[in-house]
Write an enzyme that holds these catalytic residues in place. Structure first.
Site, PDB file in Angstrom:
ATOM      1  N   HIS A  31      -4.896  14.383  -9.553  1.00 33.71           N
ATOM      2  CA  HIS A  31      -5.181  12.969  -9.805  1.00 33.71           C
ATOM      3  C   HIS A  31      -4.404  12.426 -11.008  1.00 33.71           C
ATOM      4  O   HIS A  31      -4.117  11.228 -11.070  1.00 33.71           O
ATOM      5  CB  HIS A  31      -6.682  12.767 -10.009  1.00 33.71           C
ATOM      6  CG  HIS A  31      -7.470  12.900  -8.745  1.00 33.71           C
ATOM      7  ND1 HIS A  31      -7.577  11.908  -7.812  1.00 33.71           N
ATOM      8  CD2 HIS A  31      -8.178  13.955  -8.245  1.00 33.71           C
ATOM      9  CE1 HIS A  31      -8.326  12.304  -6.802  1.00 33.71           C
ATOM     10  NE2 HIS A  31      -8.702  13.551  -7.025  1.00 33.71           N
TER      11      HIS A  31
ATOM     12  N   ASP B 264       0.840  -1.193   0.000  1.00 36.55           N
ATOM     13  CA  ASP B 264       0.000   0.000   0.000  1.00 36.55           C
ATOM     14  C   ASP B 264       0.878   1.248   0.000  1.00 36.55           C
ATOM     15  O   ASP B 264       1.856   1.330   0.755  1.00 36.55           O
ATOM     16  CB  ASP B 264      -0.904   0.003   1.236  1.00 36.55           C
ATOM     17  CG  ASP B 264      -1.988   1.071   1.159  1.00 36.55           C
ATOM     18  OD1 ASP B 264      -3.015   0.813   0.523  1.00 36.55           O
ATOM     19  OD2 ASP B 264      -1.780   2.156   1.739  1.00 36.55           O
ATOM     20  N   ILE B 265       0.545   2.215  -0.862  1.00 33.50           N
ATOM     21  CA  ILE B 265       1.318   3.459  -0.928  1.00 33.50           C
ATOM     22  C   ILE B 265       1.011   4.309   0.308  1.00 33.50           C
ATOM     23  O   ILE B 265      -0.159   4.559   0.625  1.00 33.50           O
ATOM     24  CB  ILE B 265       0.982   4.250  -2.205  1.00 33.50           C
ATOM     25  CG1 ILE B 265       1.277   3.398  -3.450  1.00 33.50           C
ATOM     26  CG2 ILE B 265       1.765   5.551  -2.256  1.00 33.50           C
ATOM     27  CD1 ILE B 265       0.886   4.072  -4.750  1.00 33.50           C
TER      28      ILE B 265
ATOM     29  N   ASP C  85      -2.356   9.040 -10.864  1.00 33.85           N
ATOM     30  CA  ASP C  85      -2.446   7.913 -11.804  1.00 33.85           C
ATOM     31  C   ASP C  85      -1.063   7.551 -12.345  1.00 33.85           C
ATOM     32  O   ASP C  85      -0.738   6.363 -12.504  1.00 33.85           O
ATOM     33  CB  ASP C  85      -3.376   8.270 -12.966  1.00 33.85           C
ATOM     34  CG  ASP C  85      -4.836   8.336 -12.536  1.00 33.85           C
ATOM     35  OD1 ASP C  85      -5.149   7.863 -11.426  1.00 33.85           O
ATOM     36  OD2 ASP C  85      -5.650   8.868 -13.314  1.00 33.85           O
TER      37      ASP C  85
ATOM     38  N   ASN D 163      -2.378  12.909  -4.474  1.00 35.10           N
ATOM     39  CA  ASN D 163      -3.510  13.427  -5.251  1.00 35.10           C
ATOM     40  C   ASN D 163      -3.831  14.871  -4.880  1.00 35.10           C
ATOM     41  O   ASN D 163      -4.100  15.710  -5.748  1.00 35.10           O
ATOM     42  CB  ASN D 163      -4.743  12.552  -5.028  1.00 35.10           C
ATOM     43  CG  ASN D 163      -4.667  11.228  -5.765  1.00 35.10           C
ATOM     44  OD1 ASN D 163      -4.075  11.147  -6.842  1.00 35.10           O
ATOM     45  ND2 ASN D 163      -5.248  10.185  -5.200  1.00 35.10           N
TER      46      ASN D 163
ATOM     47  N   GLU E 267      -4.937   2.296  -4.129  1.00 36.55           N
ATOM     48  CA  GLU E 267      -3.480   2.414  -4.113  1.00 36.55           C
ATOM     49  C   GLU E 267      -2.829   1.175  -3.530  1.00 36.55           C
ATOM     50  O   GLU E 267      -1.695   1.198  -3.076  1.00 36.55           O
ATOM     51  CB  GLU E 267      -3.050   3.654  -3.310  1.00 36.55           C
ATOM     52  CG  GLU E 267      -3.337   3.602  -1.834  1.00 36.55           C
ATOM     53  CD  GLU E 267      -4.707   4.156  -1.468  1.00 36.55           C
ATOM     54  OE1 GLU E 267      -4.890   4.519  -0.298  1.00 36.55           O
ATOM     55  OE2 GLU E 267      -5.594   4.230  -2.339  1.00 36.55           O
TER      56      GLU E 267
END
Length: 359
Positions: free
Chosen positions: A246, A233-234, A250, A241, A276
């Site tokens: 965004h 997980d980031i 991405d 974001n 994420e």
């Protein structure tokens, strides 16, 4: 081929020219069975109608028509009610046997039956539609040989002319049906790939990842090697974001997907399973190996993203399945608990369900 490509669903179990075993079983049981029953009923009905119209077949041919019709119906019923899997060899020879059965009455009375050209279309179309292209052309070859010998022996030059007309028509049918079936297979493969692929990272999505995990678990239960699951997980992805937008978020996801793809083996399955959150399924891995690989990825993300306009770190939860009683759901729960532990201990680290101190 890198790990990301290996993880894509199109690389695993993609339908080829030959149909898979499940399709073959469906073909043998349903299509093949009903085809045999329909052929038997049709031949019996036409034979009976010819008697009513006072244009009967020769006595021996009539008897053979009824006998072969009964055998075809019986065989079709057996296929439909077969309790286990039908052998592949039987599936592949079924259309050729059916074609020979159609030609048998001709061999007896030495005159091509009017039913022959019509009924010979069925086994060729069946093979081309639901079996492999190779089986379809072999069936056409059997039909050409059997019908050619009988037509030539019965009617000489006229028989050869009839043979050319019938076989040319069947060849066109075989080619057209095979082409349509190949296009249908490619479309199904493309749709299956889209259904299991994350469009942003081009890794497998949650559905494809769950299917890969279920397959690997089944292999483990059957005596295969243990497996491990990493949940990645980031850290603080919302800040990416909020700070850069965004589109940059991405881009970060795509870059991390590529980084993970380069960091694992072709046999490992990598997927984006949440916003994420990424998952890595590592076959043939014990807990120590899984922890080492998780730490390497954690370190690699920290160091390799320093040059990005938006550096990131990741937290990794690790779980390994050494016991066949550990279900895929249990493995996910253990890895998720490890991920929660890693975040609770400060992020940018590896955690397991049993972690008590920072790693």
């Amino acid at each position: 081929m890198n790990a990301g490509e290996a993880g894509r669903p199109a690389r695993r179990g993609e339908p080829g020219e030959a149909r898979d075993r499940g399709t073959e079983q469906w073909a043998a049981r349903d299509v093949g069975g009903w085809l045999m029953i329909a052929a038997g009923v049709l031949v019996s009905g036409i034979t009976a109608l010819s008697d009513l119209r006072h244009e009967p077949f020769q006595p021996t041919t009539r008897l053979l028509n009824y006998l072969l019709s009964g055998l075809a119906v019986l065989f079709g019923l057996l296929l439909l009610r077969a309790p286990g899997k039908v052998p592949s060899w039987l599936i592949n020879v079924l259309p050729s046997v059916a074609a020979i059965m159609v030609c048998i009455p001709t061999a007896v009375d030495r005159s091509p039956s009017p039913l022959g050209p019509l009924l010979l279309t069925w086994p060729v179309a069946f093979a081309a539609a639901v079996l492999s292209k190779r089986t379809a052309w072999i069936t056409l070859g059997v039909v050409a040989l059997a019908f050619g010998v009988l037509a030539s022996a019965a009617r000489g030059v006229d028989g050869l002319v009839l043979w050319v007309e019938v076989i040319a028509s069947l060849a066109v049918v075989c080619w057209m049906v095979s082409r349509l079936q190949a296009q249908s297979n490619r479309l199904r493969a493309a749709l299956a790939s889209l259904a299991r692929t994350d469009p942003l990272t081009e890794l497998v999505n949650r559905r494809g990842f769950d299917e890969a995990l279920a397959r690997e678990h089944s292999r483990h239960v059957r005596g295969g090697p243990p497996m491990a699951l990493l949940l990645i997980d980031i850290d603080h992805f919302k800040q990416v974001n909020d700070s850069w937008g965004h589109q940059v978020g991405d881009q970060t996801l795509r870059q991390l997907g590529a980084l993970l793809s380069d960091g694992f083996r072709p046999m490992d399955v990598i997927g984006r399973i949440g916003g994420e959150e990424f998952g890595v399924l590592i076959p043939d891995s014990d807990p120590d190996h899984a922890l080492a690989r998780a730490q390497e990825i954690c370190d690699a993300v920290r160091t390799q993203t320093r040059g990005w306009a938006h550096p990131i770190t990741v937290s990794v939860g690790v779980a390994a399945s050494l016991d066949t009683q550990t279900s895929p759901e249990d493995l996910f729960a253990l890895a998720d608990a490890g991920l929660y532990t890693a975040k609770a201990l400060g992020r940018d680290r590896v955690g397991t369900a049993a972690t008590q101190s920072p790693r």
